[in-house]
Design a protein around this motif. Structure first.
Motif, PDB file in Angstrom:
ATOM      1  N   LYS A   1       0.796  -1.222   0.000  1.00 30.71           N
ATOM      2  CA  LYS A   1       0.000   0.000   0.000  1.00 30.71           C
ATOM      3  C   LYS A   1       0.833   1.278   0.000  1.00 30.71           C
ATOM      4  CE  LYS A   1      -3.888  -2.175   2.298  1.00 30.71           C
ATOM      5  NZ  LYS A   1      -4.741  -2.203   3.491  1.00 30.71           N
TER       6      LYS A   1
ATOM      7  N   GLU B   1      -7.088 -12.164  12.979  1.00 27.52           N
ATOM      8  CA  GLU B   1      -7.799 -11.206  12.134  1.00 27.52           C
ATOM      9  C   GLU B   1      -8.481 -10.159  13.014  1.00 27.52           C
ATOM     10  OE1 GLU B   1     -10.856 -11.008   8.357  1.00 27.52           O
ATOM     11  OE2 GLU B   1     -10.431 -12.942   9.282  1.00 27.52           O
TER      12      GLU B   1
ATOM     13  N   ARG C   1      -1.839  -4.314   8.253  1.00 24.69           N
ATOM     14  CA  ARG C   1      -2.706  -4.151   7.082  1.00 24.69           C
ATOM     15  C   ARG C   1      -2.676  -2.729   6.530  1.00 24.69           C
ATOM     16  NH1 ARG C   1      -6.503  -8.256   5.108  1.00 24.69           N
ATOM     17  NH2 ARG C   1      -7.302  -6.420   4.102  1.00 24.69           N
ATOM     18  N   THR C   2      -2.173  -1.771   7.288  1.00 27.38           N
ATOM     19  CA  THR C   2      -2.038  -0.414   6.741  1.00 27.38           C
ATOM     20  C   THR C   2      -0.879  -0.326   5.747  1.00 27.38           C
ATOM     21  OG1 THR C   2      -0.612   0.454   8.504  1.00 27.38           O
ATOM     22  CG2 THR C   2      -3.006   0.628   8.839  1.00 27.38           C
TER      23      THR C   2
ATOM     24  N   ASN D   1      -4.165  -5.428  12.316  1.00 27.50           N
ATOM     25  CA  ASN D   1      -4.692  -4.192  11.720  1.00 27.50           C
ATOM     26  C   ASN D   1      -3.583  -3.195  11.413  1.00 27.50           C
ATOM     27  OD1 ASN D   1      -7.322  -5.150  11.736  1.00 27.50           O
ATOM     28  ND2 ASN D   1      -7.809  -4.216  13.701  1.00 27.50           N
TER      29      ASN D   1
ATOM     30  N   CYS E   1       3.433 -12.720   6.710  1.00 29.38           N
ATOM     31  CA  CYS E   1       2.039 -12.517   6.310  1.00 29.38           C
ATOM     32  C   CYS E   1       1.806 -13.221   4.972  1.00 29.38           C
ATOM     33  CB  CYS E   1       1.751 -11.027   6.170  1.00 29.38           C
ATOM     34  SG  CYS E   1       2.111 -10.091   7.673  1.00 29.38           S
TER      35      CYS E   1
ATOM     36  N   HIS F   1       0.239  -3.448   3.889  1.00 30.43           N
ATOM     37  CA  HIS F   1       0.126  -4.490   2.865  1.00 30.43           C
ATOM     38  C   HIS F   1      -1.152  -5.292   3.096  1.00 30.43           C
ATOM     39  CE1 HIS F   1       1.277  -7.633   0.081  1.00 30.43           C
ATOM     40  NE2 HIS F   1       2.430  -7.040  -0.149  1.00 30.43           N
ATOM     41  N   ASP F   2      -1.800  -5.720   2.013  1.00 25.32           N
ATOM     42  CA  ASP F   2      -2.945  -6.627   2.121  1.00 25.32           C
ATOM     43  C   ASP F   2      -2.424  -8.045   2.350  1.00 25.32           C
ATOM     44  OD1 ASP F   2      -5.018  -4.781   1.725  1.00 25.32           O
ATOM     45  OD2 ASP F   2      -4.756  -4.881  -0.454  1.00 25.32           O
ATOM     46  N   PHE F   3      -3.077  -8.792   3.195  1.00 31.02           N
ATOM     47  CA  PHE F   3      -2.768 -10.192   3.442  1.00 31.02           C
ATOM     48  C   PHE F   3      -3.962 -10.816   4.148  1.00 31.02           C
ATOM     49  CE2 PHE F   3      -1.109  -7.724   6.953  1.00 31.02           C
ATOM     50  CZ  PHE F   3      -1.628  -8.366   8.063  1.00 31.02           C
ATOM     51  N   ILE F   4      -3.922 -12.140   4.334  1.00 31.52           N
ATOM     52  CA  ILE F   4      -5.027 -12.869   4.949  1.00 31.52           C
ATOM     53  C   ILE F   4      -4.701 -13.307   6.373  1.00 31.52           C
ATOM     54  CG2 ILE F   4      -6.451 -14.951   4.774  1.00 31.52           C
ATOM     55  CD1 ILE F   4      -6.032 -14.704   1.691  1.00 31.52           C
TER      56      ILE F   4
END
Length: 158
Positions: free
Chosen positions: A3, A45, A54-55, A51, A157, A57-60
């Motif tokens: 991101k 999650e 996630r700011t 969280n 991640c 990079h996107d990941f699961i």
């Protein structure tokens, strides 16, 4: 997806993740079982660390280990260069309160197929190094701790 690529010009970004006194106390008491449980909560999650990451990079999901590297260990040595396979993003979160007393134990980061690399010292407690994996053409290794004890949460991640 990454991101904020502008923060990762050399394959990594150093920042800070606030940890509470409860985490500090678990580390001081070497209560690894409850420390692991605390990080299970932080990395699930919608957990606070989940969280935060996630700011960037996107990941699961997140996998992690408690990594203790100690100069007093006769088997302490340099790690090997690796790229974390299919994992998309990685981090090293310092739990070391005396990082200024640690010699060695630096995180090496380089572009794949190159010899030159950067060495990043272990940050203070709560300091976090976010770094790119093979997906972005980077690899990393941990150098031998020659003085002191380095305690971190190493995470990946996917």
């Amino acid at each position: 997806m990454l991101k904020r690529p502008e923060l990762f010009q050399n394959g990594f970004h150093k920042t800070y993740f606030p940890l509470g006194d409860d985490i500090r106390e678990l580390v001081r008491n070497e209560d690894w079982k409850n420390l692991d449980g605390a990080f299970q909560e932080l990395t699930k999650e919608n957990g606070r660390l989940f969280n935060f990451l996630r700011t960037f990079h996107d990941f699961i999901s997140i996998e992690f280990i408690i990594s203790i590297r100690d100069a007093a260990n006769e088997w302490e040595e340099d790690g090997i260069w690796h790229d974390d396979g299919s994992r998309v993003f990685a981090f090293s979160l310092s739990l070391s309160e005396d990082s200024d007393q640690i010699e060695g134990g630096r995180l090496g980061v380089r572009q794949k197929n190159t010899e030159e690399f950067l060495q990043i010292p272990t940050p203070e407690f709560g300091g976090i190094i976010l770094f790119l994996t093979g997906l972005y053409g980077y690899e990393h290794k941990i150098h031998q701790v020659t003085k002191g004890r380095r305690i971190i949460i190493a995470g990946w991640c996917s």
